[in-house]
Design a protein around this motif. Structure first.
Motif, PDB file in Angstrom:
ATOM      1  N   UNK A  51       0.747  -6.757  -5.840  1.00 50.06           N
ATOM      2  CA  UNK A  51       0.626  -7.343  -4.507  1.00 50.06           C
ATOM      3  C   UNK A  51       1.426  -6.528  -3.491  1.00 50.06           C
ATOM      4  N   UNK A  52       2.625  -6.108  -3.859  1.00 46.33           N
ATOM      5  CA  UNK A  52       3.437  -5.275  -2.962  1.00 46.33           C
ATOM      6  C   UNK A  52       2.701  -3.987  -2.597  1.00 46.33           C
ATOM      7  N   UNK A  53       2.078  -3.379  -3.599  1.00 44.79           N
ATOM      8  CA  UNK A  53       1.336  -2.139  -3.359  1.00 44.79           C
ATOM      9  C   UNK A  53       0.161  -2.373  -2.420  1.00 44.79           C
ATOM     10  N   UNK A  54      -0.537  -3.490  -2.630  1.00 43.08           N
ATOM     11  CA  UNK A  54      -1.695  -3.827  -1.782  1.00 43.08           C
ATOM     12  C   UNK A  54      -1.271  -4.028  -0.330  1.00 43.08           C
ATOM     13  N   UNK A  55      -0.219  -4.804  -0.120  1.00 46.72           N
ATOM     14  CA  UNK A  55       0.242  -5.087   1.235  1.00 46.72           C
ATOM     15  C   UNK A  55       0.825  -3.847   1.907  1.00 46.72           C
ATOM     16  N   UNK A  56       1.426  -2.988   1.125  1.00 44.65           N
ATOM     17  CA  UNK A  56       1.951  -1.734   1.682  1.00 44.65           C
ATOM     18  C   UNK A  56       0.822  -0.892   2.243  1.00 44.65           C
ATOM     19  N   UNK A  57      -0.289  -0.851   1.540  1.00 42.82           N
ATOM     20  CA  UNK A  57      -1.446  -0.085   2.020  1.00 42.82           C
ATOM     21  C   UNK A  57      -2.020  -0.699   3.298  1.00 42.82           C
ATOM     22  N   UNK A  58      -1.859  -2.014   3.458  1.00 44.71           N
ATOM     23  CA  UNK A  58      -2.325  -2.676   4.675  1.00 44.71           C
ATOM     24  C   UNK A  58      -1.270  -2.649   5.785  1.00 44.71           C
ATOM     25  N   UNK A  59      -0.076  -2.120   5.458  1.00 42.97           N
ATOM     26  CA  UNK A  59       1.059  -2.133   6.388  1.00 42.97           C
ATOM     27  C   UNK A  59       1.388  -3.567   6.798  1.00 42.97           C
TER      28      UNK A  59
ATOM     29  N   UNK B  50     -17.403 -13.471  18.634  1.00 43.80           N
ATOM     30  CA  UNK B  50     -16.707 -12.663  19.639  1.00 43.80           C
ATOM     31  C   UNK B  50     -15.392 -12.085  19.128  1.00 43.80           C
ATOM     32  N   UNK B  51     -15.125 -12.220  17.840  1.00 41.12           N
ATOM     33  CA  UNK B  51     -13.873 -11.696  17.285  1.00 41.12           C
ATOM     34  C   UNK B  51     -13.870 -10.169  17.313  1.00 41.12           C
ATOM     35  N   UNK B  52     -12.665  -9.604  17.428  1.00 45.35           N
ATOM     36  CA  UNK B  52     -12.504  -8.161  17.609  1.00 45.35           C
ATOM     37  C   UNK B  52     -11.781  -7.559  16.408  1.00 45.35           C
ATOM     38  N   UNK B  53     -12.353  -6.483  15.880  1.00 48.10           N
ATOM     39  CA  UNK B  53     -11.723  -5.765  14.765  1.00 48.10           C
ATOM     40  C   UNK B  53     -10.351  -5.245  15.173  1.00 48.10           C
ATOM     41  N   UNK B  54      -9.380  -5.390  14.287  1.00 51.77           N
ATOM     42  CA  UNK B  54      -8.029  -4.929  14.558  1.00 51.77           C
ATOM     43  C   UNK B  54      -7.162  -5.962  15.234  1.00 51.77           C
ATOM     44  N   UNK B  55      -7.799  -6.882  15.937  1.00 49.15           N
ATOM     45  CA  UNK B  55      -7.071  -7.966  16.609  1.00 49.15           C
ATOM     46  C   UNK B  55      -7.211  -9.270  15.841  1.00 49.15           C
ATOM     47  N   UNK B  56      -8.436  -9.588  15.430  1.00 52.13           N
ATOM     48  CA  UNK B  56      -8.693 -10.857  14.751  1.00 52.13           C
ATOM     49  C   UNK B  56      -8.978 -10.699  13.257  1.00 52.13           C
ATOM     50  N   UNK B  57      -9.329  -9.505  12.820  1.00 52.62           N
ATOM     51  CA  UNK B  57      -9.612  -9.268  11.411  1.00 52.62           C
ATOM     52  C   UNK B  57      -9.469  -7.779  11.109  1.00 52.62           C
ATOM     53  N   UNK B  58      -9.348  -7.466   9.819  1.00 60.15           N
ATOM     54  CA  UNK B  58      -9.205  -6.085   9.330  1.00 60.15           C
ATOM     55  C   UNK B  58     -10.396  -5.784   8.425  1.00 60.15           C
ATOM     56  N   UNK B  59     -10.911  -4.567   8.464  1.00 58.76           N
ATOM     57  CA  UNK B  59     -11.944  -4.154   7.507  1.00 58.76           C
ATOM     58  C   UNK B  59     -11.348  -3.173   6.509  1.00 58.76           C
ATOM     59  N   UNK B  60     -11.658  -3.355   5.239  1.00 61.17           N
ATOM     60  CA  UNK B  60     -11.262  -2.404   4.205  1.00 61.17           C
ATOM     61  C   UNK B  60     -12.458  -2.176   3.285  1.00 61.17           C
ATOM     62  N   UNK B  61     -12.384  -1.146   2.454  1.00 60.69           N
ATOM     63  CA  UNK B  61     -13.519  -0.791   1.597  1.00 60.69           C
ATOM     64  C   UNK B  61     -13.106  -0.674   0.136  1.00 60.69           C
ATOM     65  N   UNK B  62     -14.085  -0.927  -0.732  1.00 60.74           N
ATOM     66  CA  UNK B  62     -13.893  -0.643  -2.152  1.00 60.74           C
ATOM     67  C   UNK B  62     -13.788   0.861  -2.371  1.00 60.74           C
ATOM     68  N   UNK B  63     -14.622   1.619  -1.667  1.00 64.71           N
ATOM     69  CA  UNK B  63     -14.718   3.060  -1.902  1.00 64.71           C
ATOM     70  C   UNK B  63     -13.396   3.776  -1.653  1.00 64.71           C
TER      71      UNK B  63
ATOM     72  N   UNK C 213     -10.052   2.011   0.041  1.00 63.64           N
ATOM     73  CA  UNK C 213      -8.836   1.197  -0.073  1.00 63.64           C
ATOM     74  C   UNK C 213      -8.629   0.615  -1.465  1.00 63.64           C
ATOM     75  N   UNK C 214      -9.665   0.009  -2.026  1.00 65.57           N
ATOM     76  CA  UNK C 214      -9.501  -0.616  -3.343  1.00 65.57           C
ATOM     77  C   UNK C 214      -9.335   0.437  -4.430  1.00 65.57           C
ATOM     78  N   UNK C 215     -10.115   1.513  -4.368  1.00 64.35           N
ATOM     79  CA  UNK C 215      -9.956   2.581  -5.370  1.00 64.35           C
ATOM     80  C   UNK C 215      -8.564   3.187  -5.309  1.00 64.35           C
ATOM     81  N   UNK C 216      -8.057   3.460  -4.102  1.00 66.56           N
ATOM     82  CA  UNK C 216      -6.700   4.019  -3.973  1.00 66.56           C
ATOM     83  C   UNK C 216      -5.655   3.038  -4.501  1.00 66.56           C
ATOM     84  N   UNK C 217      -5.847   1.760  -4.190  1.00 67.40           N
ATOM     85  CA  UNK C 217      -4.907   0.740  -4.681  1.00 67.40           C
ATOM     86  C   UNK C 217      -4.954   0.639  -6.199  1.00 67.40           C
ATOM     87  N   UNK C 218      -6.138   0.717  -6.784  1.00 67.30           N
ATOM     88  CA  UNK C 218      -6.250   0.665  -8.246  1.00 67.30           C
ATOM     89  C   UNK C 218      -5.569   1.864  -8.897  1.00 67.30           C
ATOM     90  N   UNK C 219      -5.627   3.014  -8.228  1.00 59.83           N
ATOM     91  CA  UNK C 219      -4.883   4.188  -8.712  1.00 59.83           C
ATOM     92  C   UNK C 219      -3.392   3.863  -8.753  1.00 59.83           C
TER      93      UNK C 219
END
Length: 401
Positions: free
Chosen positions: A71-79, A167-180, A182-188
């Motif tokens: 979990x620490x590693x995951x949150x670190x990648x999300x800052x 009307x939600x705005x990316x970066x303000x109201x939600x974050x987008x991440x990818x399996x290709x 973010x998740x692959x790097x986190x699994x590493x």
């Protein structure tokens, strides 16, 4: 210009094919072709596979016994690590936040909910092949919006649809991440962190291989070489990418048209199980719920009919192709109907379609490749037609007025 570049296209494709072949050889040599997720047919199941596995890694009390490190590693990648108390955190799959209200802005289920002891939450919407629901991200955001971070996770980091985010705005109201990425790097990271826990480490490795497969991602060295190839041939790669989407959509459309025509021919030939039905293609092949409807005169009264979805490879059931009973607004279900294989509130009963013992996902390249050959396409259409008619024969009573 295109004609002059054909040798470059051919050369690029040959080199990419060589990289894929080399990775396949390495996988065989390392025994990586044995994958429990593939064997159990769980490759694209959002809840039972992806949400369950990711949530287990993120859960400090998970069976991995690694406490907060993943979990620490995951949150670190999300800052995001400074805002969340990992030591008191829990991870819950399919967390119920109440009934969906009339305007669909509150309620439903959150795919993965992370919550710490101070009631800070992280809500993860997990999308593999399924389409967005109306105002889904809006509902996520409205759940404790002042203390909740919303993450939209997809294969390639796509944006949520307008109908989902409003009307939600990316970066303000939600974050987008990818399996290709973010998740692959986190699994590493997770593999490295579990260096002295062989069962955990190898389980993560198997899951990582699955993610590489469904995102068409090569191993590190081959991926670097592929990136270099694309940079050397940007124009050709762009053209091939565009052509890929056109070709695969054409194959899906060809399959739907052939299946529609085959079912129509059964009606014309007097097939008693299809007597009284009319057929219609619904939605463009690129849309999430591209379908074929089978409607009967009784359907107007019972408000129930049969449908075949999804020819786009996206939608209900993670994009699987199925025949099902659709219940419209005002439809009543008998007690026996309630024992059906329910997909959701609109589909009280369904059955997955298969070909050569493989469930049909039209987002799966291995299925699409079979459609290129006319004889295999014909066999697939014939097989699906038989399965569809069998389902209708078994359940026709359900649409009777």
């Amino acid at each position: 210009m295109i004609a002059n570049n054909i040798p470059n296209y051919s050369n690029l494709l040959k080199r990419v094919k060589g990289l894929i072949a080399y990775q396949d050889q390495l996988a065989k040599a390392k025994g990586e072709t044995f994958n429990v997720f593939d064997i159990l047919g769980l490759q694209t199941n959002e809840v039972r596979t992806h949400s369950a596995f990711i949530a287990e890694l993120l859960n400090p009390a998970g069976s991995h016994m690694m406490e907060t490190v993943f979990l620490d590693s995951f949150l670190k990648r999300l800052n995001h690590q400074a805002n969340f108390d990992t030591k008191s955190a829990t991870a819950i799959v399919e967390y119920y936040i109440g009934p969906i209200n009339k305007d669909q802005t509150i309620g439903g289920r959150i795919d993965i909910l992370l919550r710490d002891g101070t009631n800070q939450t992280i809500s993860i919407e997990n999308k593999i092949d399924a389409g967005d629901q109306d105002k889904q991200i809006v509902r996520y955001y409205n759940y404790k919006s002042d203390r909740n971070t919303v993450i939209y996770l997809t294969k390639f980091g796509d944006e949520p649809s307008e109908k989902s985010k409003g009307n939600l705005v990316k970066g303000k109201h939600y974050i987008t991440i990818s399996y290709q990425n973010d998740i692959l790097d986190w699994l590493e990271d997770c593999q490295a962190l579990a260096y002295d826990q062989p069962i955990v480490r190898e389980s993560i490795k198997q899951y990582k291989i699955l993610i590489q497969k469904i995102t068409h991602t090569l191993n590190n060295e081959e991926d670097k070489e592929l990136n270099a190839l694309v940079m050397q041939h940007l124009e050709e790669a762009s053209y091939i990418s565009t052509k890929y989407h056109k070709v695969t959509n054409d194959l899906k459309q060809k399959f739907r048209k052939a299946l529609l025509e085959e079912l129509q021919s059964k009606i014309i030939d007097g097939d008693t199980d299809l007597k009284g039905f009319t057929l219609e293609s619904k939605k463009d092949i690129t849309q999430v719920h591209a379908a074929i409807w089978l409607e009967h005169d009784d359907s107007k009264v019972s408000k129930k009919w049969f449908g075949i979805e999804s020819f786009s490879g996206k939608g209900n059931g993670n994009g699987v192709l199925y025949v099902g009973l659709f219940a419209g607004q005002g439809a009543n279900l008998s007690e026996s109907d309630k024992e059906f294989d329910r997909l959701n509130i609109y589909w009280p009963h369904h059955r997955k379609l298969s070909f050569e013992n493989q469930t049909i996902y039209l987002s799966n390249d291995s299925i699409l490749k079979k459609m290129i050959k006319e004889d295999l396409l014909k066999k697939m259409v014939d097989g699906c037609t038989t399965q569809i008619i069998d389902f209708i024969k078994e359940n026709r009573r359900c649409i009777e007025a």
